[in-house]
Write a protein that holds these residues in place. Sequence first.
Motif, mmCIF file in Angstrom:
data_model
loop_
_atom_site.group_PDB
_atom_site.id
_atom_site.type_symbol
_atom_site.label_atom_id
_atom_site.label_comp_id
_atom_site.label_asym_id
_atom_site.label_seq_id
_atom_site.Cartn_x
_atom_site.Cartn_y
_atom_site.Cartn_z
ATOM 1 N N CYS A 93 -9.518 0.136 0.361
ATOM 2 C CA CYS A 93 -8.790 -0.916 -0.335
ATOM 3 C C CYS A 93 -8.754 -0.591 -1.831
ATOM 4 O O CYS A 93 -8.332 0.490 -2.222
ATOM 5 C CB CYS A 93 -9.414 -2.269 -0.016
ATOM 6 N N SER A 120 -8.435 4.350 2.555
ATOM 7 C CA SER A 120 -8.361 3.401 3.659
ATOM 8 C C SER A 120 -7.762 2.090 3.167
ATOM 9 O O SER A 120 -8.115 1.595 2.081
ATOM 10 C CB SER A 120 -9.774 3.162 4.223
ATOM 11 N N SER A 121 -6.850 1.538 3.930
ATOM 12 C CA SER A 121 -6.365 0.159 3.747
ATOM 13 C C SER A 121 -5.823 -0.129 2.355
ATOM 14 O O SER A 121 -6.130 -1.164 1.770
ATOM 15 C CB SER A 121 -7.482 -0.850 4.072
ATOM 16 N N MET A 123 -2.052 0.578 -0.165
ATOM 17 C CA MET A 123 -0.790 1.245 -0.414
ATOM 18 C C MET A 123 -1.006 2.426 -1.356
ATOM 19 O O MET A 123 -2.007 2.494 -2.063
ATOM 20 C CB MET A 123 0.216 0.274 -1.038
ATOM 21 N N ALA A 192 -5.311 9.305 5.214
ATOM 22 C CA ALA A 192 -5.144 7.868 4.981
ATOM 23 C C ALA A 192 -5.445 7.136 6.281
ATOM 24 O O ALA A 192 -4.865 7.452 7.325
ATOM 25 C CB ALA A 192 -3.725 7.572 4.506
ATOM 26 N N GLY A 194 -5.485 3.646 8.337
ATOM 27 C CA GLY A 194 -5.097 2.268 8.536
ATOM 28 C C GLY A 194 -5.850 1.707 9.730
ATOM 29 O O GLY A 194 -6.449 2.458 10.520
ATOM 30 N N VAL A 201 -3.611 -5.070 4.724
ATOM 31 C CA VAL A 201 -2.704 -3.946 4.478
ATOM 32 C C VAL A 201 -2.428 -3.285 5.822
ATOM 33 O O VAL A 201 -3.347 -2.760 6.460
ATOM 34 C CB VAL A 201 -3.315 -2.918 3.506
ATOM 35 N N GLN A 205 2.410 -0.058 5.649
ATOM 36 C CA GLN A 205 2.473 -0.162 4.188
ATOM 37 C C GLN A 205 1.816 1.023 3.490
ATOM 38 O O GLN A 205 1.847 1.105 2.261
ATOM 39 C CB GLN A 205 1.803 -1.462 3.735
ATOM 40 N N MET A 206 1.250 1.946 4.259
ATOM 41 C CA MET A 206 0.523 3.071 3.677
ATOM 42 C C MET A 206 1.287 4.382 3.715
ATOM 43 O O MET A 206 0.774 5.422 3.301
ATOM 44 C CB MET A 206 -0.820 3.245 4.398
ATOM 45 N N TRP A 209 1.644 7.299 0.821
ATOM 46 C CA TRP A 209 0.682 8.348 0.475
ATOM 47 C C TRP A 209 1.257 9.743 0.697
ATOM 48 O O TRP A 209 0.804 10.715 0.070
ATOM 49 C CB TRP A 209 -0.608 8.178 1.271
ATOM 50 N N LEU A 217 -1.762 10.247 8.295
ATOM 51 C CA LEU A 217 -2.047 8.817 8.429
ATOM 52 C C LEU A 217 -2.592 8.560 9.825
ATOM 53 O O LEU A 217 -1.930 8.846 10.825
ATOM 54 C CB LEU A 217 -0.779 7.996 8.196
#
Length: 246
Positions: A93, A120-121, A123, A192, A194, A201, A205-206, A209, A217
């Motif tokens: 976050c 992690s978690s 944007m 990344a 999620g 999040v 939304q990620m 990256w 991801l």
Amino acid sequence: MNPVARKSVWLQRAPSPTVEGRVFCVPHAGCGTSVFRNWPQERAGVEFLAVELPGRLTRFSDQMPKTFQDLAAEMIEGLAPYLDVPFAFFGHCWSALIAYEATVALERSDGPRPAALYVSSLMAPQDEVIGRLMTMNEAQLAEELGKTVRDMGSSPHPELVAIYADILRSDLDMSRHYIASDPGPLSCPISAFGWSDDSEVTPDQMTGWAECGETTLRVLPGEHNRIVDAPPELLDHLCSGLRAGR
């Protein structure tokens, strides 16, 4: 490998001189190193070291820098003796931005470079930071912190919750004024993470990256704060990424 001679103010304990890699785990907004208390010290030859940020726990009297870039620079300086093996920063976050800025700064320097970046978690840094915490008042932030403490299996102390609600507010203000560094794509791979049931999040939304470098991801099962449980599948990914970087 150089022997590790002493403990840094940024760490709870002295790093091991015999590990093959290190992951520096940065606590998220309003929290201290206790969020990583369920994590093992070591797994598959990789050491997990929780980072003690200024203004909390044993560093309560230390001044927190005003920007993520300044915080990352101070953190790198404090951790410099321990960057002698393959290493990476993990941020969840809010602290994903600290991990990112530390990685950017090291890639711009003449010193050791991270083998990976783990986030992690959150944007991507170029995307607008959103989330329900950004609109909460003091009472709501205190309740959120109390929930986090209960999620870790403890009972929240009202006075400590009030203190850390102020810290959380300050951390969120840092996010509001954040302007990302623009280094071009990072040379190290980005992982990344999620979480399938994350209402803060979402993995969708990620995707930004990917603009920051070669990004994988991964969506792992669980809610936003499942990291406090030291999910084995997450730990395995963190270890394998460092071994691949050797």
